[in-house]
Design an enzyme around this catalytic site. Structure first.
Site, mmCIF file in Angstrom:
data_model
loop_
_atom_site.group_PDB
_atom_site.id
_atom_site.type_symbol
_atom_site.label_atom_id
_atom_site.label_comp_id
_atom_site.label_asym_id
_atom_site.label_seq_id
_atom_site.Cartn_x
_atom_site.Cartn_y
_atom_site.Cartn_z
ATOM 1 N N LYS A 168 -5.513 -41.032 34.146
ATOM 2 C CA LYS A 168 -7.094 -40.487 33.768
ATOM 3 C C LYS A 168 -7.176 -41.202 31.968
ATOM 4 O O LYS A 168 -6.137 -41.539 31.808
ATOM 5 C CB LYS A 168 -6.547 -39.035 32.801
ATOM 6 C CG LYS A 168 -7.714 -38.517 31.959
ATOM 7 C CD LYS A 168 -8.352 -36.921 31.509
ATOM 8 C CE LYS A 168 -7.026 -36.999 30.242
ATOM 9 N NZ LYS A 168 -7.261 -37.154 29.121
ATOM 10 N N GLU A 207 -9.938 -42.429 29.031
ATOM 11 C CA GLU A 207 -11.854 -41.419 28.615
ATOM 12 C C GLU A 207 -12.955 -42.716 27.992
ATOM 13 O O GLU A 207 -12.679 -44.227 28.354
ATOM 14 C CB GLU A 207 -10.701 -41.560 27.169
ATOM 15 C CG GLU A 207 -10.159 -40.604 26.722
ATOM 16 C CD GLU A 207 -9.725 -39.796 25.487
ATOM 17 O OE1 GLU A 207 -10.233 -40.577 24.394
ATOM 18 O OE2 GLU A 207 -8.666 -39.832 25.311
ATOM 19 N N ASP A 213 -2.394 -37.232 26.884
ATOM 20 C CA ASP A 213 -1.596 -38.362 25.371
ATOM 21 C C ASP A 213 -1.380 -37.518 24.061
ATOM 22 O O ASP A 213 -1.624 -37.471 23.154
ATOM 23 C CB ASP A 213 -2.759 -39.697 24.831
ATOM 24 C CG ASP A 213 -4.066 -39.198 25.025
ATOM 25 O OD1 ASP A 213 -4.301 -38.791 24.558
ATOM 26 O OD2 ASP A 213 -4.751 -40.498 24.977
ATOM 27 N N SER A 214 -2.368 -36.646 24.196
ATOM 28 C CA SER A 214 -2.081 -35.191 23.517
ATOM 29 C C SER A 214 -0.858 -35.143 23.067
ATOM 30 O O SER A 214 -0.286 -34.019 22.048
ATOM 31 C CB SER A 214 -2.639 -34.096 23.505
ATOM 32 O OG SER A 214 -2.354 -33.534 25.275
ATOM 33 N N ASP A 249 -2.102 -39.567 31.906
ATOM 34 C CA ASP A 249 -3.240 -40.190 30.742
ATOM 35 C C ASP A 249 -2.628 -41.382 30.202
ATOM 36 O O ASP A 249 -1.367 -41.979 30.046
ATOM 37 C CB ASP A 249 -2.862 -39.477 29.162
ATOM 38 C CG ASP A 249 -4.518 -38.907 28.982
ATOM 39 O OD1 ASP A 249 -6.240 -40.082 29.671
ATOM 40 O OD2 ASP A 249 -4.738 -37.839 28.233
ATOM 41 N N GLU A 265 -15.069 -32.103 27.631
ATOM 42 C CA GLU A 265 -14.315 -32.184 26.341
ATOM 43 C C GLU A 265 -15.354 -31.694 25.149
ATOM 44 O O GLU A 265 -15.975 -32.647 24.428
ATOM 45 C CB GLU A 265 -12.992 -32.422 25.795
ATOM 46 C CG GLU A 265 -13.068 -32.343 24.748
ATOM 47 C CD GLU A 265 -11.289 -32.582 24.319
ATOM 48 O OE1 GLU A 265 -10.683 -33.668 24.589
ATOM 49 O OE2 GLU A 265 -10.346 -32.551 22.797
HETATM 50 O O1 KIV Z 1 -4.759 -35.343 26.154
HETATM 51 C C1 KIV Z 1 -4.454 -33.948 26.274
HETATM 52 O O2 KIV Z 1 -4.092 -33.297 26.827
HETATM 53 C C2 KIV Z 1 -5.929 -34.287 26.899
HETATM 54 C C3 KIV Z 1 -6.640 -32.635 27.064
HETATM 55 C C4 KIV Z 1 -7.237 -32.409 25.814
HETATM 56 C C5 KIV Z 1 -7.803 -33.143 28.314
HETATM 57 O O3 KIV Z 1 -6.585 -35.377 27.085
#
Ligand code: KIV
Length: 282
Positions: free
Chosen positions: A113, A115, A44-45, A83, A182
């Protein structure tokens, strides 16, 4: 060979480091896949590096589905992880399973994924029970930026370090197939890596993790809003892109581009008839 949960686990067991990079589009995923990357994370970056938001919080399920679909078309062998965006899994376990299901069904990704540690173990268990591999993400979790008061290293104090280690044990027990660590001190990440039987993937968590992940715009020097301490620059693609854009602008303005080899031909006879019909001088 296609990377799977089993091949990634075997890499941990044999000490073969797992490589992971983020990607958000078809062409980039295809390039990484051709280089033999083990896994691609559609993080989600993308909210920051692709969409220009200040943080990851505004990212939606639709954003994630759109970008993950593009990545899976380009990734033949890499294990693709999508994500789960902010508020797609926190409200209820049912919603978490539904959204994880959408990500897998609509994008062809192999895992999701999310968090958090102990707080999201119910979700990890339920999604795993629905036959969807879950990658956990602990330590500095960017969706909690407002709780942390910024993107700050986590686990420097005894109590917080102990909590992160417990989170790692909890997410493994809940069924996570891998865990991203992280911005955690290297020594804490090393303890976690030794304690867990599932692979640990570090980002700002030192060399002893079972694998590493970086945001590709950071490691290629494309994103310049800020550079985290852990983001080693492996190439200066940003400068190469700018030089290319500059050359294009110059050549277009001074008429050097396009040349004959970039244009299409038509019979001279057709051109003269058209010129005569529309009264255009040649
Ligand atoms: O969103 C993302 O790119 C991430 C990485 C920084 C692990 O969660």
């Amino acid at each position: 060979m296609k990377n799977t949960v089993s091949t990634l686990l075997a890499q941990k067991q044999s000490g073969d480091k797992i490589t992971m990079l983020t990607a958000y589009d078809y062409s980039t995923a295809k390039l990484m896949d051709a280089c033999g990357i083990n896994t691609i994370l559609v993080g989600d970056s993308l909210g920051m590096v692709m969409l220009g938001y200040e943080n990851t919080l505004p990212v939606t399920m639709e954003d994630m589905i759109h970008h993950t679909k593009a990545v899976t078309r380009g990734a033949k062998n890499a294990f693709v992880i999508a994500d789960m965006p902010f508020m797609s899994y926190q409200v209820s376990v049912t919603e978490a399973v539904q959204n994880a299901g959408r990500l897998i069904k609509e994008t062809n990704a192999q895992a999701v994924k999310l968090e958090g540690g102990a707080a999201v173990c119910e979700q990890i268990r339920a999604i795993t029970n629905a036959s969807i591999p879950v990658v956990a993400h602990i330590g500095m979790t960017p969706q909690s930026v407002n709780v942390f008061g910024g993107f700050k290293v986590q686990g420097k104090e005894y109590g917080r370090a102990e909590q992160i280690i417990q989170d790692a044990l909890d997410v493994q027990e809940a069924g996570a197939c891998m865990v991203v660590l992280e911005c955690v001190p290297a020594e804490i990440a090393a303890i976690i890596t030794r304690l867990l039987s599932i692979p640990t993937i570090g980002i700002g968590a030192g060399a002893e993790c079972d694998g590493q992940v970086l945001v590709y715009q950071d490691m290629l020097g494309i994103f310049s809003d800020f550079t985290p301490k852990f983001a080693k620059r492996f190439a200066d693609v940003g400068s190469v892109m700018q030089a290319g854009f500059q050359a294009y602008i110059e050549e277009t303005k001074n008429g050097k581009f396009p040349q004959k080899e970039h244009t299409f031909k038509v019979d001279a006879d057709i051109v003269s008839r058209l010129r005569a019909q529309f009264k255009v001088e040649g």
